[in-house]
Motif scaffolding. Structure first.
Motif, PDB file in Angstrom:
ATOM      1  N   LEU A  65       0.828  -1.203   0.000  1.00 49.52           N
ATOM      2  CA  LEU A  65       0.000   0.000   0.000  1.00 49.52           C
ATOM      3  C   LEU A  65       0.861   1.252   0.000  1.00 49.52           C
ATOM      4  O   LEU A  65       1.781   1.380   0.814  1.00 49.52           O
ATOM      5  CB  LEU A  65      -0.889  -0.007   1.245  1.00 49.52           C
ATOM      6  N   GLU A  66       0.548   2.162  -0.922  1.00 48.48           N
ATOM      7  CA  GLU A  66       1.145   3.500  -0.918  1.00 48.48           C
ATOM      8  C   GLU A  66       0.195   4.424  -0.182  1.00 48.48           C
ATOM      9  O   GLU A  66      -1.017   4.393  -0.404  1.00 48.48           O
ATOM     10  CB  GLU A  66       1.331   4.017  -2.338  1.00 48.48           C
ATOM     11  N   VAL A  67       0.766   5.243   0.696  1.00 44.87           N
ATOM     12  CA  VAL A  67      -0.023   6.208   1.448  1.00 44.87           C
ATOM     13  C   VAL A  67       0.564   7.591   1.214  1.00 44.87           C
ATOM     14  O   VAL A  67       1.757   7.812   1.399  1.00 44.87           O
ATOM     15  CB  VAL A  67       0.000   5.904   2.967  1.00 44.87           C
ATOM     16  N   LYS A  68      -0.294   8.510   0.785  1.00 42.74           N
ATOM     17  CA  LYS A  68       0.064   9.922   0.740  1.00 42.74           C
ATOM     18  C   LYS A  68      -0.643  10.555   1.916  1.00 42.74           C
ATOM     19  O   LYS A  68      -1.858  10.408   2.073  1.00 42.74           O
ATOM     20  CB  LYS A  68      -0.388  10.573  -0.559  1.00 42.74           C
ATOM     21  N   GLY A  69       0.134  11.212   2.787  1.00 43.28           N
ATOM     22  CA  GLY A  69      -0.487  11.762   3.968  1.00 43.28           C
ATOM     23  C   GLY A  69       0.397  12.747   4.695  1.00 43.28           C
ATOM     24  O   GLY A  69       1.449  13.153   4.205  1.00 43.28           O
ATOM     25  N   VAL A  70      -0.053  13.103   5.898  1.00 48.13           N
ATOM     26  CA  VAL A  70       0.584  14.133   6.702  1.00 48.13           C
ATOM     27  C   VAL A  70       1.163  13.502   7.970  1.00 48.13           C
ATOM     28  O   VAL A  70       0.497  12.683   8.619  1.00 48.13           O
ATOM     29  CB  VAL A  70      -0.440  15.228   7.079  1.00 48.13           C
ATOM     30  N   ILE A  71       2.372  13.900   8.308  1.00 44.46           N
ATOM     31  CA  ILE A  71       3.042  13.413   9.516  1.00 44.46           C
ATOM     32  C   ILE A  71       2.417  14.049  10.758  1.00 44.46           C
ATOM     33  O   ILE A  71       2.237  15.267  10.808  1.00 44.46           O
ATOM     34  CB  ILE A  71       4.546  13.775   9.500  1.00 44.46           C
ATOM     35  N   GLU A  72       2.090  13.209  11.722  1.00 44.12           N
ATOM     36  CA  GLU A  72       1.662  13.674  13.039  1.00 44.12           C
ATOM     37  C   GLU A  72       2.587  13.052  14.070  1.00 44.12           C
ATOM     38  O   GLU A  72       2.810  11.843  14.045  1.00 44.12           O
ATOM     39  CB  GLU A  72       0.215  13.268  13.337  1.00 44.12           C
TER      40      GLU A  72
END
Length: 146
Positions: free
Chosen positions: A108-115
Motif C-alpha cells: 500500500l502506498e499512502v500519501k499523507g501528513v506526519i503527526e
C-alpha cells in the motif's frame, strides 16, 4: 542432471514466504525501493525524520489492520518496509471512499501528513494506492481486525 538456472533473489524470497511466512534475505520492499523512490516515496526510517505536518508518500507491506471499537470508524494500518514500520491512520471518510484499497492491498502506498506525539509518529492518510501487483506471487498475509 538438468541444466537449470539458479533462482533469482525475488524467487527465493517468494519461496521463503510461501514456506515460512518470512525470509532471512532482504525484505521484499527492498527489491522495489528504486522504483518507489523514483515515484517520490520515502522509507519508514526517512519518514520518522520528517517534521510535524510534512506531506509525504510512503509504501510498505500491510502487516496489520485494526479497527478498535472506541475508534469511531477510524482504521489503523501498520506498513512494513526494509527499514521499519509505518503507523497509518485512516479516517472514516477515506475508508468509505477507498474501501477496496483499505481492505485488499498487500503493498500500500499512502500519501499523507506526519503527526508526531513525542517519539510516536503517525502518517495520517489523505490518499491510498494499491501496488500489490508489484509483489507478484509473494504471499504475505496481514493480521486483520483482531
Amino acid at each position: 542432471m538438468p541444466d537449470l538456472a539458479p533462482p533469482t533473489e525475488g524467487q527465493d524470497i517468494v519461496a521463503d514466504y510461501a514456506s515460512l511466512g518470512l525470509t532471512l534475505g532482504r525484505h521484499p520492499v527492498a527489491l522495489l525501493r528504486r522504483r518507489l523512490k523514483q515515484h517520490g516515496m520515502v522509507t519508514a526510517a526517512e519518514l520518522h525524520l520528517r517534521r510535524q505536518g510534512s506531506m509525504v508518500r510512503a509504501a510498505g507491506l500491510v502487516t496489520c489492520r485494526q479497527r478498535p471499537d472506541t475508534a469511531s470508524g477510524v482504521i489503523f494500518v501498520t506498513l512494513e518496509d526494509e527499514t521499519g514500520y509505518i503507523n497509518v491512520v485512516l479516517w472514516r471518510n477515506l475508508v468509505e471512499r477507498q474501501r477496496r484499497e483499505v481492505l485488499e492491498a498487500r503493498l500500500l502506498e499512502v500519501k499523507g501528513v506526519i503527526e508526531r506525539d513525542g517519539e510516536v509518529v503517525h502518517l495520517v492518510a489523505r490518499h491510498l494506492v494499491d501496488h500489490s501487483a508489484l509483489l507478484g506471487a509473494l504471499s504475505a498475509p496481514s493480521r486483520d481486525f483482531h
